[in-house]
Design an enzyme around this catalytic site. Structure first.
Site, PDB file in Angstrom:
ATOM      1  N   ARG A  23      -6.671  10.360   1.144  1.00 14.21           N
ATOM      2  CA  ARG A  23      -6.489   8.799   1.736  1.00 14.21           C
ATOM      3  C   ARG A  23      -7.411   8.434   2.789  1.00 14.21           C
ATOM      4  NH1 ARG A  23      -2.546   6.700   3.734  1.00 14.21           N
ATOM      5  NH2 ARG A  23      -2.794   4.532   2.460  1.00 14.21           N
ATOM      6  N   THR A 179      16.151  -0.669   8.353  1.00 15.92           N
ATOM      7  CA  THR A 179      17.282  -1.690   8.784  1.00 15.92           C
ATOM      8  C   THR A 179      18.126  -1.671   7.641  1.00 15.92           C
ATOM      9  OG1 THR A 179      15.589  -2.961   9.911  1.00 15.92           O
ATOM     10  CG2 THR A 179      17.896  -3.871   9.573  1.00 15.92           C
ATOM     11  N   ASP A 204       1.313   3.930   0.951  1.00 15.18           N
ATOM     12  CA  ASP A 204       1.057   2.747  -0.142  1.00 15.18           C
ATOM     13  C   ASP A 204       2.479   2.417  -0.657  1.00 15.18           C
ATOM     14  OD1 ASP A 204      -1.537   2.868   0.606  1.00 15.18           O
ATOM     15  OD2 ASP A 204      -2.157   4.489  -0.846  1.00 15.18           O
TER      16      ASP A 204
END
Length: 229
Positions: A23, A179, A204
């Site tokens: 990556r 959250t 991703d």
């Protein structure tokens, strides 16, 4: 679990070998060329989880935090940080930092607990922390947070179908931010809204979907809530 530390017990990150990292181009693109974060909000089926919680007598919030910390610590994409020279690195362990509400002042404090793969051990430490700091008036009653933490907050007073944080100059923050919302009852199932904010340089959509699917599996099979005999 422990992480490599300096003599002063500060956690030390492990540099990612850039020459062999698949990556590398993605990281550099989303950190330098098009720096961006993204948020994903899902509804998790917690029907079995809630039933098991009632039988276990454990605290819901702590169980939610442990489940999140467990799946986060399975994946390098969610344990990423920047080393002192600005290159990507990995924490061996990343610990949850989470909020506790002072009901008198209607302000919250942020505390953290070391992640432990043993839920019972983690629950006992976190429960003590929440009790000890329930009346905290300082934002960080334990002092400065360690570097190897990720954030969890809860809004149990309302449900939501979307939640996004707008973080100014947040391009150096690679750890995920979660959250949690209020339960929703639908079609005889209990659903939990959860938002996760991710730096695209770190992960991703594929990685985030994998994390959320594994989290759902933990909540669908909550045998880990039971105390050892």
């Amino acid at each position: 679990m422990t992480e490599h530390t300096h003599d002063d017990h500060r956690p030390v990150s492990i540099p990612i070998p850039l020459d062999t990292w698949p990556r590398r181009e993605h990281f550099e693109h989303y950190r330098h060329t098009s720096p961006c974060t993204y948020a994903m909000t899902v509804e998790l089926d917690v029907t079995a989880f809630i039933e098991a919680l009632r039988e276990s007598g454990r605290k819901t919030y702590i169980a939610q935090i442990w489940a999140l910390a467990t799946v986060v610590n399975r994946h390098d994409a969610f344990k990423m940080c920047l080393t002192e020279d600005g290159n990507p690195g990995l924490w061996q362990v990343i610990n949850p930092a989470f909020t506790v509400l002072n009901r008198r002042t209607e302000t919250f404090a942020c505390v953290w607990a070391p992640y432990d793969s043993d839920f019972t051990a983690f629950h006992d430490v976190a429960a003590s922390l929440l009790e000890r700091h329930a009346d905290a008036t300082r934002f960080f009653p334990q002092g400065d947070l360690p570097a190897n933490v990720f954030d969890v907050s809860s809004i149990p007073w309302t449900s939501f179908t979307g939640f996004t944080l707008n973080i100014r100059d947040g391009w150096e923050h690679l750890a995920p931010i979660f959250t949690i919302g209020k339960y929703v009852e639908r079609d005889d199932r209990t659903l939990l809204p959860l938002s996760v904010q991710i730096h695209h340089a770190a992960a991703d959509g594929f990685h985030t979907a994998k994390l959320l699917n594994e989290l759902q599996d933990l909540l669908t099979h909550p045998d880990w809530l039971n105390r050892p005999e």
